[in-house]
Structures are given as C-alpha cells and as structure tokens.
Design an enzyme around this catalytic site. Structure first.
Site, PDB file in Angstrom:
ATOM      1  N   SER A 196       0.790  -1.131  -0.035  1.00  0.00           N
ATOM      2  CA  SER A 196      -0.031  -0.024   0.092  1.00  0.00           C
ATOM      3  C   SER A 196       0.830   1.206  -0.103  1.00  0.00           C
ATOM      4  O   SER A 196       0.339   2.275  -0.322  1.00  0.00           O
ATOM      5  CB  SER A 196      -0.725  -0.090   1.229  1.00  0.00           C
ATOM      6  N   HIS A 224      -5.545  -4.705  -2.084  1.00  0.00           N
ATOM      7  CA  HIS A 224      -5.287  -3.633  -2.924  1.00  0.00           C
ATOM      8  C   HIS A 224      -5.113  -3.955  -4.281  1.00  0.00           C
ATOM      9  O   HIS A 224      -4.626  -3.168  -5.169  1.00  0.00           O
ATOM     10  CB  HIS A 224      -4.072  -2.871  -2.217  1.00  0.00           C
ATOM     11  N   LYS A 255     -12.438  -1.936   0.208  1.00  0.00           N
ATOM     12  CA  LYS A 255     -11.692  -1.034  -0.913  1.00  0.00           C
ATOM     13  C   LYS A 255     -12.323  -1.014  -2.353  1.00  0.00           C
ATOM     14  O   LYS A 255     -13.359  -0.295  -2.232  1.00  0.00           O
ATOM     15  CB  LYS A 255     -10.256  -1.335  -1.017  1.00  0.00           C
TER      16      LYS A 255
HETATM   17  C1  LIG Z   1      -7.272  -2.861   3.998  1.00  0.00           C
HETATM   18  C2  LIG Z   1      -6.341  -4.209   4.193  1.00  0.00           C
HETATM   19  C3  LIG Z   1      -6.669  -5.183   4.994  1.00  0.00           C
HETATM   20  C4  LIG Z   1      -7.869  -4.861   5.989  1.00  0.00           C
HETATM   21  O1  LIG Z   1      -9.149  -4.934   5.161  1.00  0.00           O
HETATM   22  P1  LIG Z   1     -10.393  -4.657   6.108  1.00  0.00           P
HETATM   23  O2  LIG Z   1     -11.379  -5.494   5.313  1.00  0.00           O
HETATM   24  O3  LIG Z   1     -10.628  -3.133   6.078  1.00  0.00           O
HETATM   25  O4  LIG Z   1     -10.274  -5.217   7.383  1.00  0.00           O
HETATM   26  C5  LIG Z   1      -6.107  -6.201   5.032  1.00  0.00           C
HETATM   27  N1  LIG Z   1      -4.986  -6.545   4.336  1.00  0.00           N
HETATM   28  C6  LIG Z   1      -4.621  -5.626   3.448  1.00  0.00           C
HETATM   29  C7  LIG Z   1      -3.419  -6.034   2.690  1.00  0.00           C
HETATM   30  C8  LIG Z   1      -5.075  -4.261   3.363  1.00  0.00           C
HETATM   31  O5  LIG Z   1      -4.813  -3.524   2.460  1.00  0.00           O
END
Ligand SMILES: *Cc1c(COP(=O)(O)O)cnc(C)c1O
Length: 413
Positions: A196, A224, A255
């Site tokens: 990220s 992502h 996301k």
């Molecule tokens: C955002 C993210 C998460 C967490 O996801 P949620 O559904 O918001 O708990 C887990 N792993 C990665 C790589 C992320 O970028």
C-alpha cells in the site's frame, strides 16, 4: 473515572502530540466519492481506496436497499447457528468464480480473515514465511499461530542472508528462508498482492516458482488489487499470469469492491471447509449483514459483465502518472493506482510534505502526507490514489494544483 492508567495514557498522548505523531481525523460531511465535502467546502478526493468509484454507486445502493427489504437488517447470529442466508452462499460462489478459486468463506473484514487463516491450518511443525512489509493483519494473524516464522526482505527472492543497508540488520531472501524451513511439515509463503505505501506489486511468478521448487503453499492478500489488477480485474494472480498457482487468496470488500466492509478467504474446498469448522473469527463473530452481501453480489455481477471500470482506472492512472512525471515530480514508477509523490530529495521533507498537502486542500484537492514512522525516514510522500470515479477534469484539476503548489514551494520549475 481517573486512575493510574488514564494518568499514564495522558502522558503518553502528550508525548505523541509533542512528536507530532498524534493521529487526527479529518471529517467528511458527504458521501464518499470523487467529490466530497470537507469543512463545508467541496474537495476532490484523491486519498480513498475507492479504486473503482463504487463507494456511492447507485446500483450498489439499490442492491443494498433491496436486500434490507427482502432479507432484513441483521442476522443476530453467527453463520453456523442461524446466520447463513441464501445470499451468503450466492456471494461465496460468485467470489470463488471471480477469483478462479474452489470455494470462499466470508468474514466481517479482511483483518478478521487474516486473523482467522493461519492458526487453524498450521502448527508448531510448520513454517510461515512472510514478506517483511506485509499488512498488519497478516502479521497479527501469524502471531496467533504456533507455526515457526521467517520474514524475508521485502520482495527479495534470493538465497542470501546479508546486511540490509536500510535497517543495518541481517535480512534473508525468500529462497534462503524456504531452504531453512525445509524440514517443516508444511511451508506457507504469505504476501500482500500490492503493497500500500509504494504501490508495488508482489513478484508472484517468482514466488510461485519457488513455492513449487520447495513444496510450499502460496497465500496472497489481494486487498489492494481485487477488482482492478489484471486484464479482467481478478487481481495480482491475473496481473502476474499465475491464476491457478496461488493456493489461498484473502481480500476485502472495503476497498475497490464497494468500500463498506467485509472480507473473505478463497481457496481449496478442504481449506475452506476446515476454516468453517475451526476459524475463531468465523465461529464467534456475527454474520456479514444482508445489505453488504447484496451490494457485493452486485459488484461481482458488474465486474464479471464488463471491464469498463478497471479499464477506466488504468487509463486514469497512466494519464496521471505520465503528466506528473512530465511536470517534474519524483514518482515511484509502476502501474498501480497508488501513486506516491516523493519528497525525500528536498530539504526538510517531512514538513514540506505536510505543508504541501495542506495547500492542496486549499486548492480543493484532498491528499494526505505520510512521514516517519509510517514510512522510512527520507521516504516522506504524498500518496495519491486514482479512481475510476475520477473524470478527466478531476485529474486535470489535481495535476494543475500539484504543479501550482510545487512551484510555490520551489520543488519544480
Ligand atoms: C485494507 C487491508 C486489510 C484490511 O481490510 P479490512 O476489510 O478493512 O479489514 C487487510 N489486508 C490488506 C493488505 C489491506 O490493505
């Protein structure tokens, strides 16, 4: 209500403020989208994970309404007691098909999915080999598990152990870790699909080759990436041309896939059956609500019917990356809609990045500066996230604002 703990915390919090590390939250007074309202003023949002522009998409809102009408607001149960509806099974089947996996299990979040994954599958005779920059939820999930642990230097595939100049500590490559773990019963490699902070994409081809060479299982957290990476948006495994070679995928619905909440694990049927019986965040936490399930089913249908949204995101990303590079900004190269604008080569770069982001908001562009300890010292940046919800005029407005502020602050000519 005050006691020794709250006194202690007050001191710690003051210290965070003194070091400028206390996290404050900016408040949005509208729905999430390309155009938002912050402090009563319109702004264009360039810092959400809303990659496909689906967060406030009318089709999703309609689908969520429809499931609230037909399946209610909540289940008041875990899945295995009386919390599984027909729509939960429909969603699991659609995600499996989309990702090209056998079966899928839903969780309230991907954080929960990663917390659920490792402990039921691996024990003290097994090995987890994890990229050093993996997401916090993978790290925490591994902590809950008794397996032996290895971390390999971010993205380093080699059979080496050497001093990492960035940290001055010894660091190993993935192949070295696999060799060291060769006497374990099972070996699992765990990696984010896209990382990220830099928007760099895991070398899944090399990872799958090494996994085959050393008889290891590959787990990818594609939070992502799911929905837009690869030519039909299936994720990093499609982008790297290793569909069918990744064993387990975890991902989020929070996301690109609508942005509300929820997550899942997809993999072989035996793994998913086992997790339904043994994974604690599944057994002891409430069912994903019908509105989220209905909207996510709609997302799957939209993405399997057309690649328009991920195609538009790809065009927007290319355009923004090209124009910002031409304008003279220092950008981490790549293809991901995460576009880091780097400040390290300028004097007093942490302060400069924060000042830059504040000035951008005055120009109506909402972006965030990241400094140490979120990123390494000297790697201060503004992380822009491009969306299919952005129109060309939005992106042009952002580029114009970046150029104006960049000139004002003496960064570009
Ligand atoms: C955002 C993210 C998460 C967490 O996801 P949620 O559904 O918001 O708990 C887990 N792993 C990665 C790589 C992320 O970028």
């Amino acid at each position: 209500m005050h006691n020794k703990l709250t006194d202690f915390l007050a001191t710690e919090i003051k210290s965070l403020h003194d070091q400028k590390l206390f996290k404050t939250e900016r408040i949005i007074e509208s729905a999430q989208g390309a155009e938002i309202i912050v402090k009563g003023k319109k702004a264009l949002n360039f810092c959400a994970n809303n990659y496909l522009g689906l967060s406030s998409h009318p089709d999703l809102i309609k689908a969520a309404h429809e499931e609230i009408e037909s399946r209610g607001y909540g289940l008041s149960s875990v899945r295995f007691i009386c919390g599984t509806q027909d729509i939960h099974k429909v969603l699991e089947a659609k995600i499996s098909k989309f990702l090209g996996m056998e079966d899928t299990i839903l969780f309230s979040s991907c954080f929960d999915a990663n917390g659920a994954l490792f402990e039921p599958l691996l024990g003290e005779n097994d090995a987890i080999i994890s990229d050093a920059l993996n997401h916090a939820s993978i790290i925490d999930g591994i902590r809950l598990c008794k397996a032996q642990r290895w971390a390999y230097k971010h993205g380093d595939m080699r059979d080496v152990e050497e001093i990492d100049p960035a940290t001055d500590k010894m660091a190993k490559g993935l192949e070295r870790c696999l060799i060291e773990a060769k006497n374990c019963r099972f070996r699992m490699i765990a990696t984010d699909g896209s990382f990220s902070m830099d928007g760099d994409i895991a070398k899944l081809k090399e990872i799958c080759d090494l996994a085959e060479k050393y008889d290891a299982i590959v787990m990818v957290d594609d939070s992502h990436s799911t929905g837009f990476l690869g030519k039909t948006g299936r994720g990093t495994h499609e982008y790297r041309d290793v569909m069918g070679r990744v064993d387990i995928i975890t991902t989020t619905f929070g996301k690109a896939l609508g942005g509300a909440s929820g997550g899942c694990i997809s993999g072989p049927k035996e793994v998913i059956d086992w997790l339904r019986n043994k994974a604690r965040p599944y057994l002891f936490s409430n069912t994903v609500p019908p509105a989220v399930v209905g909207a996510t089913i709609k997302v799957m249908d939209l993405l399997m019917a057309s690649t328009d949204l991920r195609d538009k995101l790809e065009r927007n990303t290319k355009y923004f990356r090209t124009k910002m590079t031409e304008a003279g900004f220092d950008i981490v190269a790549g293809e991901h809609p995460i576009v880091p604008i780097m400040f390290g080569k300028y004097p007093d770069c942490s302060k400069l990045a924060v000042e830059f982001a504040n000035k951008m908001l005055e120009e109506g562009i909402y972006v965030i500066a990241f400094s140490f300890p979120v990123v390494a010292k000297g790697k201060d940046r503004i992380r822009v996230q491009i969306s299919a919800g952005h129109e060309m005029e939005h992106i042009d407005k952002a580029i114009t604002a970046f150029t104006k502020v960049g000139k004002e602050l003496g960064m570009i000519k």
